[in-house]
Motif scaffolding. Structure first.
Motif, PDB file in Angstrom:
ATOM      1  N   ASP A   1     -16.370   4.631  -4.267  1.00 35.94           N
ATOM      2  CA  ASP A   1     -15.679   4.641  -5.392  1.00 35.94           C
ATOM      3  C   ASP A   1     -15.079   3.146  -5.865  1.00 35.94           C
ATOM      4  OD1 ASP A   1     -15.572   7.254  -6.673  1.00 35.94           O
ATOM      5  OD2 ASP A   1     -13.800   7.688  -6.353  1.00 35.94           O
ATOM      6  N   ARG A   2     -15.351   2.635  -6.951  1.00 34.50           N
ATOM      7  CA  ARG A   2     -14.916   1.258  -7.498  1.00 34.50           C
ATOM      8  C   ARG A   2     -13.696   1.623  -8.303  1.00 34.50           C
ATOM      9  NH1 ARG A   2     -20.020  -0.058 -10.973  1.00 34.50           N
ATOM     10  NH2 ARG A   2     -19.636   2.307 -11.508  1.00 34.50           N
ATOM     11  N   VAL A   3     -12.635   1.078  -7.829  1.00 32.67           N
ATOM     12  CA  VAL A   3     -11.022   1.197  -8.023  1.00 32.67           C
ATOM     13  C   VAL A   3     -10.334   0.248  -8.855  1.00 32.67           C
ATOM     14  CG1 VAL A   3      -8.980   2.422  -7.687  1.00 32.67           C
ATOM     15  CG2 VAL A   3     -11.111   3.287  -6.530  1.00 32.67           C
ATOM     16  N   LEU A   4      -9.952   0.511 -10.082  1.00 28.56           N
ATOM     17  CA  LEU A   4      -9.098  -0.506 -10.814  1.00 28.56           C
ATOM     18  C   LEU A   4      -7.510   0.102 -10.537  1.00 28.56           C
ATOM     19  CD1 LEU A   4      -8.285  -3.148 -12.424  1.00 28.56           C
ATOM     20  CD2 LEU A   4      -8.594  -1.530 -14.405  1.00 28.56           C
ATOM     21  N   ILE A   5      -6.746  -0.933 -10.001  1.00 28.45           N
ATOM     22  CA  ILE A   5      -5.236  -0.231  -9.679  1.00 28.45           C
ATOM     23  C   ILE A   5      -4.479  -0.913 -10.940  1.00 28.45           C
ATOM     24  CG2 ILE A   5      -3.295  -0.554  -8.239  1.00 28.45           C
ATOM     25  CD1 ILE A   5      -5.377  -0.554  -5.776  1.00 28.45           C
ATOM     26  N   LEU A   6      -3.543   0.005 -11.488  1.00 23.20           N
ATOM     27  CA  LEU A   6      -2.854  -0.532 -12.441  1.00 23.20           C
ATOM     28  C   LEU A   6      -1.290  -0.030 -12.249  1.00 23.20           C
ATOM     29  CD1 LEU A   6      -4.832   0.277 -15.710  1.00 23.20           C
ATOM     30  CD2 LEU A   6      -4.551  -1.791 -14.650  1.00 23.20           C
ATOM     31  N   ASP A   7      -0.490  -1.030 -12.563  1.00 26.68           N
ATOM     32  CA  ASP A   7       0.991  -0.663 -12.543  1.00 26.68           C
ATOM     33  C   ASP A   7       1.807  -1.192 -13.601  1.00 26.68           C
ATOM     34  OD1 ASP A   7       3.222   0.971 -11.542  1.00 26.68           O
ATOM     35  OD2 ASP A   7       3.200   0.380  -9.422  1.00 26.68           O
ATOM     36  N   ASP A   8       3.109  -0.746 -13.713  1.00 24.11           N
ATOM     37  CA  ASP A   8       4.070  -1.643 -14.598  1.00 24.11           C
ATOM     38  C   ASP A   8       4.455  -2.808 -14.061  1.00 24.11           C
ATOM     39  OD1 ASP A   8       5.461  -0.006 -12.745  1.00 24.11           O
ATOM     40  OD2 ASP A   8       6.978   0.700 -14.277  1.00 24.11           O
ATOM     41  N   PHE A   9       5.268  -2.679 -13.122  1.00 27.38           N
ATOM     42  CA  PHE A   9       5.643  -4.040 -12.547  1.00 27.38           C
ATOM     43  C   PHE A   9       4.948  -4.380 -10.973  1.00 27.38           C
ATOM     44  CE2 PHE A   9       9.409  -3.077 -15.210  1.00 27.38           C
ATOM     45  CZ  PHE A   9       9.695  -4.432 -15.374  1.00 27.38           C
ATOM     46  N   LEU A  10       4.799  -5.723 -10.849  1.00 25.90           N
ATOM     47  CA  LEU A  10       4.702  -6.119  -9.423  1.00 25.90           C
ATOM     48  C   LEU A  10       5.662  -6.818  -8.885  1.00 25.90           C
ATOM     49  CD1 LEU A  10       2.667  -6.563  -7.304  1.00 25.90           C
ATOM     50  CD2 LEU A  10       1.543  -8.512  -8.390  1.00 25.90           C
ATOM     51  N   ALA A  11       6.352  -6.541  -7.969  1.00 24.15           N
ATOM     52  CA  ALA A  11       7.681  -7.341  -7.603  1.00 24.15           C
ATOM     53  C   ALA A  11       7.328  -7.848  -6.215  1.00 24.15           C
ATOM     54  CB  ALA A  11       8.907  -6.378  -7.666  1.00 24.15           C
ATOM     55  N   HIS A  12       7.969  -6.768  -4.995  1.00 22.35           N
ATOM     56  CA  HIS A  12       7.570  -7.206  -3.799  1.00 22.35           C
ATOM     57  C   HIS A  12       6.017  -6.878  -3.248  1.00 22.35           C
ATOM     58  CE1 HIS A  12      11.579  -8.524  -2.949  1.00 22.35           C
ATOM     59  NE2 HIS A  12      11.832  -7.707  -3.900  1.00 22.35           N
ATOM     60  N   GLY A  13       5.448  -6.110  -4.281  1.00 23.67           N
ATOM     61  CA  GLY A  13       4.116  -5.728  -3.989  1.00 23.67           C
ATOM     62  C   GLY A  13       3.834  -4.328  -3.166  1.00 23.67           C
ATOM     63  N   GLN A  14       4.931  -3.756  -3.074  1.00 22.67           N
ATOM     64  CA  GLN A  14       4.959  -2.583  -2.148  1.00 22.67           C
ATOM     65  C   GLN A  14       4.046  -1.388  -2.688  1.00 22.67           C
ATOM     66  OE1 GLN A  14       6.637  -1.933   1.168  1.00 22.67           O
ATOM     67  NE2 GLN A  14       6.524  -4.257   1.090  1.00 22.67           N
ATOM     68  N   ALA A  15       4.194  -1.203  -3.740  1.00 24.78           N
ATOM     69  CA  ALA A  15       3.517  -0.179  -4.437  1.00 24.78           C
ATOM     70  C   ALA A  15       2.221  -0.334  -4.507  1.00 24.78           C
ATOM     71  CB  ALA A  15       4.012   0.404  -5.649  1.00 24.78           C
ATOM     72  N   ALA A  16       1.759  -1.531  -4.851  1.00 24.04           N
ATOM     73  CA  ALA A  16       0.333  -1.956  -5.073  1.00 24.04           C
ATOM     74  C   ALA A  16      -0.221  -2.061  -3.778  1.00 24.04           C
ATOM     75  CB  ALA A  16       0.205  -3.393  -5.664  1.00 24.04           C
ATOM     76  N   LEU A  17       0.142  -2.671  -2.812  1.00 29.73           N
ATOM     77  CA  LEU A  17      -0.293  -2.542  -1.662  1.00 29.73           C
ATOM     78  C   LEU A  17      -0.666  -1.251  -1.004  1.00 29.73           C
ATOM     79  CD1 LEU A  17       1.671  -5.513   0.292  1.00 29.73           C
ATOM     80  CD2 LEU A  17      -0.884  -5.232   0.296  1.00 29.73           C
ATOM     81  N   ALA A  18       0.448  -0.094  -1.278  1.00 28.96           N
ATOM     82  CA  ALA A  18       0.253   1.163  -0.760  1.00 28.96           C
ATOM     83  C   ALA A  18      -1.001   1.655  -1.469  1.00 28.96           C
ATOM     84  CB  ALA A  18       1.522   2.002  -0.983  1.00 28.96           C
ATOM     85  N   MET A  19      -0.924   1.440  -2.805  1.00 28.21           N
ATOM     86  CA  MET A  19      -2.401   1.912  -3.454  1.00 28.21           C
ATOM     87  C   MET A  19      -3.642   1.396  -3.039  1.00 28.21           C
ATOM     88  SD  MET A  19      -1.333   2.644  -7.379  1.00 28.21           S
ATOM     89  CE  MET A  19      -0.014   1.435  -7.915  1.00 28.21           C
ATOM     90  N   THR A  20      -3.735   0.120  -2.473  1.00 30.80           N
ATOM     91  CA  THR A  20      -4.835  -0.266  -1.872  1.00 30.80           C
ATOM     92  C   THR A  20      -4.985   0.221  -0.557  1.00 30.80           C
ATOM     93  OG1 THR A  20      -3.772  -2.070  -0.531  1.00 30.80           O
ATOM     94  CG2 THR A  20      -4.486  -2.876  -2.869  1.00 30.80           C
ATOM     95  N   GLN A  21      -4.044   0.716   0.168  1.00 38.19           N
ATOM     96  CA  GLN A  21      -4.275   1.534   1.382  1.00 38.19           C
ATOM     97  C   GLN A  21      -4.932   2.838   1.428  1.00 38.19           C
ATOM     98  OE1 GLN A  21      -0.417   1.235   3.434  1.00 38.19           O
ATOM     99  NE2 GLN A  21      -0.360  -0.879   3.512  1.00 38.19           N
ATOM    100  N   LEU A  22      -4.282   3.347   0.274  1.00 35.73           N
ATOM    101  CA  LEU A  22      -5.158   4.670  -0.211  1.00 35.73           C
ATOM    102  C   LEU A  22      -6.442   4.815  -0.577  1.00 35.73           C
ATOM    103  CD1 LEU A  22      -2.114   6.206  -2.601  1.00 35.73           C
ATOM    104  CD2 LEU A  22      -2.646   6.691  -0.223  1.00 35.73           C
ATOM    105  N   VAL A  23      -6.794   3.625  -1.071  1.00 33.15           N
ATOM    106  CA  VAL A  23      -8.119   3.276  -1.800  1.00 33.15           C
ATOM    107  C   VAL A  23      -9.077   2.762  -0.253  1.00 33.15           C
ATOM    108  CG1 VAL A  23      -9.751   1.853  -2.776  1.00 33.15           C
ATOM    109  CG2 VAL A  23      -7.713   2.437  -3.944  1.00 33.15           C
TER     110      VAL A  23
END
Lengths: 190, 190
Positions: free
Chosen positions: A119-141
């Protein structure tokens, strides 16, 4: 995105030196017409990619992802869950995300059947602060054997390092507004 | 809504006698194009009203509300919160909602500044079962001195009584698909 910076200045609320509240159009009340502009802008920034899924995390990411999906030809939006509902019985991918704002660690989860190998995935979120949520999402992918084509954040708090971390890890990141400093009730953009 | 019933039959999963899972297009993965059809249908059912706010509750209601808002001329979408984030410092309206599926009682909250006296409010949610979440939302609206013009549910589980309760209380309720019975893996509509 100038319209977004204007809106943050006009309607946002700086709290201390670390928090900007945008409850009036993003995190509690949603300005849907403006979210449509946000979606259009994400498409402009990621004009060269096609994606199979948009991945976000509940709750505030959902509106952003839904209003962006039409501009990418309506790929499914998958939202990672922060809790384990009793109805979530399947196998899932999970990754830890620490919230510095709330002082908590949560595990975000996606059922395996909604992220597939390749799957080719685009990750979107409201805030990017310390990057924890985004990093966690990259791990799921990555757990799914899928591929992160890009990460889009509506507001990046540049001084909290998450953006740098993601870019250094090789991810393509587009933040629609990057805040350099929050201080004494004022918000300065990069 | 025939397309919705077809989709529930095709993609939904009946669990025991009380639960239908529609994680594939509504509660975990969102079919945004279909949500747009849902929004159009809510407008058709509530063609005669204009509203100042659409109120829903996180998380699954958000996508539905966002895709419905354009058909009502983009009123703000307000989503009630189930937790108290550390950034939610203002006064709020609060009401108890019991989840029979999860066996929990939660308080849903809306900051006072996002519901005003006299606001004409459309309440939207994914499921209507025992009616607890919808009733709690009507209480938030009433606390604000605002007015519920209608309640829209994507899927009503008719056999769990919430719809009857809301109609008897005088609310105008539109459910896009009403399930009469879930049994042995099959789903029967009213």
């Amino acid at each position: 995105m100038e319209a977004l910076k204007d809106k943050i200045i006009r309607e946002g609320q700086a709290v201390g030196t670390g928090i900007v509240k945008v409850d009036g159009f993003l995190n509690h009340q949603i300005d849907v017409k403006f979210m449509d502009e946000i979606g259009k802008e994400f498409r402009r920034r990621f004009a060269d990619i096609e994606v199979d899924k948009i991945l976000t995390v509940e709750a505030s990411g959902i509106g952003i992802a839904c209003m962006t999906a039409p501009y990418f030809g309506y790929p499914p939006v998958v939202f990672a869950k922060k809790t384990t509902p009793s109805t979530m019985t399947e196998d899932f991918y999970g990754a830890e995300a620490k919230s510095f704002t709330k002082g908590t660690v949560s595990i975000i989860r996606v059922a395996k059947k909604y992220l597939h190998e390749g799957d080719r995935v685009l990750i979107l979120d409201d805030f990017l602060a310390h990057g924890q949520a985004a990093l966690a999402m990259t791990q799921l992918v990555q757990q799914a054997g899928a591929k992160v084509l890009g990460i889009g954040a509506v507001i990046e708090k540049g001084f909290q390092g998450g953006g740098q971390k993601l870019r250094q890890a090789g991810f393509r990141l587009e933040s629609l507004a990057v805040i350099e400093k929050i201080d004494d009730g004022t918000i300065a953009f990069v």
